[in-house]
Design an enzyme around this catalytic site. Structure first.
Site, short mmCIF file in Angstrom:
data_model
loop_
_atom_site.label_atom_id
_atom_site.label_comp_id
_atom_site.label_asym_id
_atom_site.label_seq_id
_atom_site.Cartn_x
_atom_site.Cartn_y
_atom_site.Cartn_z
N ILE A 1 69.03 118.45 -6.23
CA ILE A 1 70.34 118.03 -5.67
C ILE A 1 70.36 119.62 -4.50
CG2 ILE A 1 71.76 118.41 -7.66
CD1 ILE A 1 72.71 120.93 -7.65
N ASP A 2 68.85 120.65 -4.68
CA ASP A 2 69.03 121.90 -3.84
C ASP A 2 68.18 121.20 -1.60
OD1 ASP A 2 69.61 123.10 -5.79
OD2 ASP A 2 67.81 124.04 -6.44
O1 F6P Z 1 67.03 123.30 -8.96
C1 F6P Z 1 67.65 122.15 -9.02
C2 F6P Z 1 68.68 123.83 -9.95
O2 F6P Z 1 69.27 123.18 -9.39
C3 F6P Z 1 68.43 125.05 -9.05
O3 F6P Z 1 69.59 125.56 -8.00
C4 F6P Z 1 69.52 125.75 -10.05
O4 F6P Z 1 68.79 127.36 -10.02
C5 F6P Z 1 68.69 125.02 -11.22
O5 F6P Z 1 68.15 123.51 -11.41
C6 F6P Z 1 69.07 125.30 -12.38
O6 F6P Z 1 68.77 124.54 -13.72
P1 F6P Z 1 69.02 124.24 -14.59
O7 F6P Z 1 70.63 123.93 -15.33
O8 F6P Z 1 68.61 123.13 -16.00
O9 F6P Z 1 68.40 125.73 -15.72
#
Ligand code: F6P
Length: 342
Positions: free
Chosen positions: A127-128
Site C-alpha cells: 500500500i506504501d
Molecule cells: O509495509 C506496509 C505497511 O503498511 C507500512 O506502511 C507499515 O509501517 C507497516 O506495513 C505496518 O505493518 P504491520 O501492520 O504488519 O505491522
C-alpha cells in the site's frame, strides 16, 4: 509443471486478485497445477500448503486480505533456511514459485534465485507504493481512497468545533499515501518521512488557517520526523526483517500544536483500516494484470523477473533491480503541494 504461490509481508487489497489471475490463466491456458503456500515464506520453509485450484479462487476477486495468509518470516534468517525451502519445494514437486510481496518478500525471492538457483518470479505489492521499477503497486489506490474519505469526514467535524485534526496515515519510509490523500482531501499541512519538518512552521500554517476562519487538517505519515527528533516507535520490537513498529507521531504532534498555539488539537490514526477490505477497481485491474503476466514469466522460464507497471504496459524487470532501493517522494512533487499549506 507445478507452480507454488505465496503472499508475504503486510497484507494489501488486491492480493486475491493476483492469485485468482495466476491460477485461472495457468490452469486454463497452460495446464499447470498449483500449490498454495501458507503465511508467506513460512509456507515453503516449513512445508505448509493449501489447495490452490480454480474452485479455490472462485469469488475472491473483491475480497481483501489474502486467502493464503501472510507473515514476515525471513527464511534467510533461519538456520539452513534456503536449503529447507529448496528441499520442501522438491518434495512437494513444485517447479517454480511466484512470490507476491513488497521489498522484503521480493528481496528474499531475488536472493533465493540469484544465490541458490530457486526459480522465482516476483509480483510487487504494497500500500506504501515505495517499490522501485514500477509506477504503482496495487493496494496503494485503495489506501489513498480510504484515507481521502477519512480526511473529507475530518473536515466537517473539525469545522464544527474549530479544532485542529491531525490524521496519521501509513508510510514508513515513503510519504506517497500522505501526499496523495492529503492533496485529494485538501489537507492544510502534509508531512512525509522524506522531509524533516519544523514544528513552528506547522504551527504557523495552523494559525493562518484559523485566521481564514477554517479549521486545519494536518496529514502526517507515520514515518515523518520533526527537524530535531526521531521517528515515533510503537514499542521496541523488531520483525525478522529488522523493522521497528511505528506509530505515535500524530499524537505527539497534536500535543505540540496544542501547547504552542493554544488551539485544541486531536488525532486520528487510520492504521490497518487503510489495508483492510475490498480493493478499488484500479487495484483489481492492476493486480489481475500482474497475475496474468507473472504466470507468463513462469511459462517463459524468466526466473528472477518481477512484473511492473510502466504507463499502461506491464513489463518485466529483475527483482534485484526493484528491491535495490526504495521509491521515495521526489522533493519537487512535495513542493508542488506546498501551495495548499496554511
Ligand atoms: O509495509 C506496509 C505497511 O503498511 C507500512 O506502511 C507499515 O509501517 C507497516 O506495513 C505496518 O505493518 P504491520 O501492520 O504488519 O505491522
Amino acid at each position: 509443471m507445478r507452480v507454488g504461490v505465496l503472499t508475504g509481508g503486510g497484507d494489501c487489497p488486491g492480493l486475491n486478485a493476483v492469485i485468482r489471475a495466476v491460477v485461472r490463466k495457468g490452469t486454463q491456458e497452460y495446464g499447470y497445477d498449483f500449490t498454495g503456500f501458507r503465511d508467506g515464506w513460512r509456507g515453503p520453509l516449513e512445508g505448509v500448503t493449501v489447495r490452490l485450484d480454480i474452485p479455490a479462487v472462485r469469488g475472491i476477486l473483491p475480497r481483501g486480505g489474502t486467502i493464503l495468509g501472510s507473515s514476515r518470516t525471513n527464511p534467510l534468517k533461519q538456520q539452513d533456511g534456503a536449503r529447507r525451502v529448496r528441499e520442501n519445494l522438491a518434495e512437494l514437486g513444485v517447479d517454480a514459485l511466484i512470490a507476491i510481496g513488497g521489498e522484503d518478500t521480493l528481496g528474499v525471492a531475488g536472493r533465493l534465485y540469484e544465490e541458490y538457483g530457486i526459480p522465482c518470479v516476483g509480483v510487487p505489492k504494497t500500500i506504501d507504493n515505495d517499490l522501485s521499477a514500477t509506477d504503482y503497486t496495487f493496494g496503494f489506490d485503495t489506501a489513498v481512497n480510504i484515507a481521502t474519505e477519512a480526511i473529507d469526514r475530518l473536515h466537517t467535524t473539525a469545522e464544527s468545533h474549530m479544532r485542529v485534526l491531525v490524521c496519521e496515515v501509513m508510510g514508513r519510509h515513503a510519504g506517497w499515501i500522505a501526499l496523495h490523500s492529503g492533496l485529494a482531501g485538501g489537507a492544510n499541512v502534509i508531512l512525509i518521512p522524506e522531509q524533516r519538518f519544523d514544528v513552528d512552521q506547522v504551527c504557523a500554517w495552523v494559525t493562518s488557517r484559523f485566521r481564514a476562519s477554517y479549521a486545519p487538517i494536518v496529514v502526517v505519515a507515520e514515518g515523518a520526523m520533526p527537524r530535531d527528533g526521531d521517528v515515533h516507535l510503537k514499542d521496541g520490537t523488531l520483525d525478522s526483517f529488522g523493522h521497528v513498529r511505528l506509530s505515535g507521531i500524530g499524537e505527539w504532534l497534536a500535543k505540540e500544536i496544542e501547547r504552542r498555539t493554544g488551539r485544541e488539537a486531536r488525532t486520528t490514526v487510520l492504521g490497518h483500516i487503510q489495508r483492510g477490505g475490498t480493493p478499488s477497481a484500479f487495484d483489481r485491474w492492476l493486480a489481475t494484470r500482474f497475475g496474468l503476466h507473472a504466470i507468463d514469466c513462469v511459462r517463459d522460464g524468466d526466473w528472477g523477473a518481477m512484473v511492473a507497471l510502466r504507463g499502461t504496459d506491464i513489463v518485466r524487470v529483475p527483482i534485484t533491480e526493484a528491491t535495490a532501493r526504495l521509491k521515495t517522494v521526489d522533493p519537487a512533487l512535495y513542493e508542488e503541494a506546498g501551495v495548499f499549506f496554511g
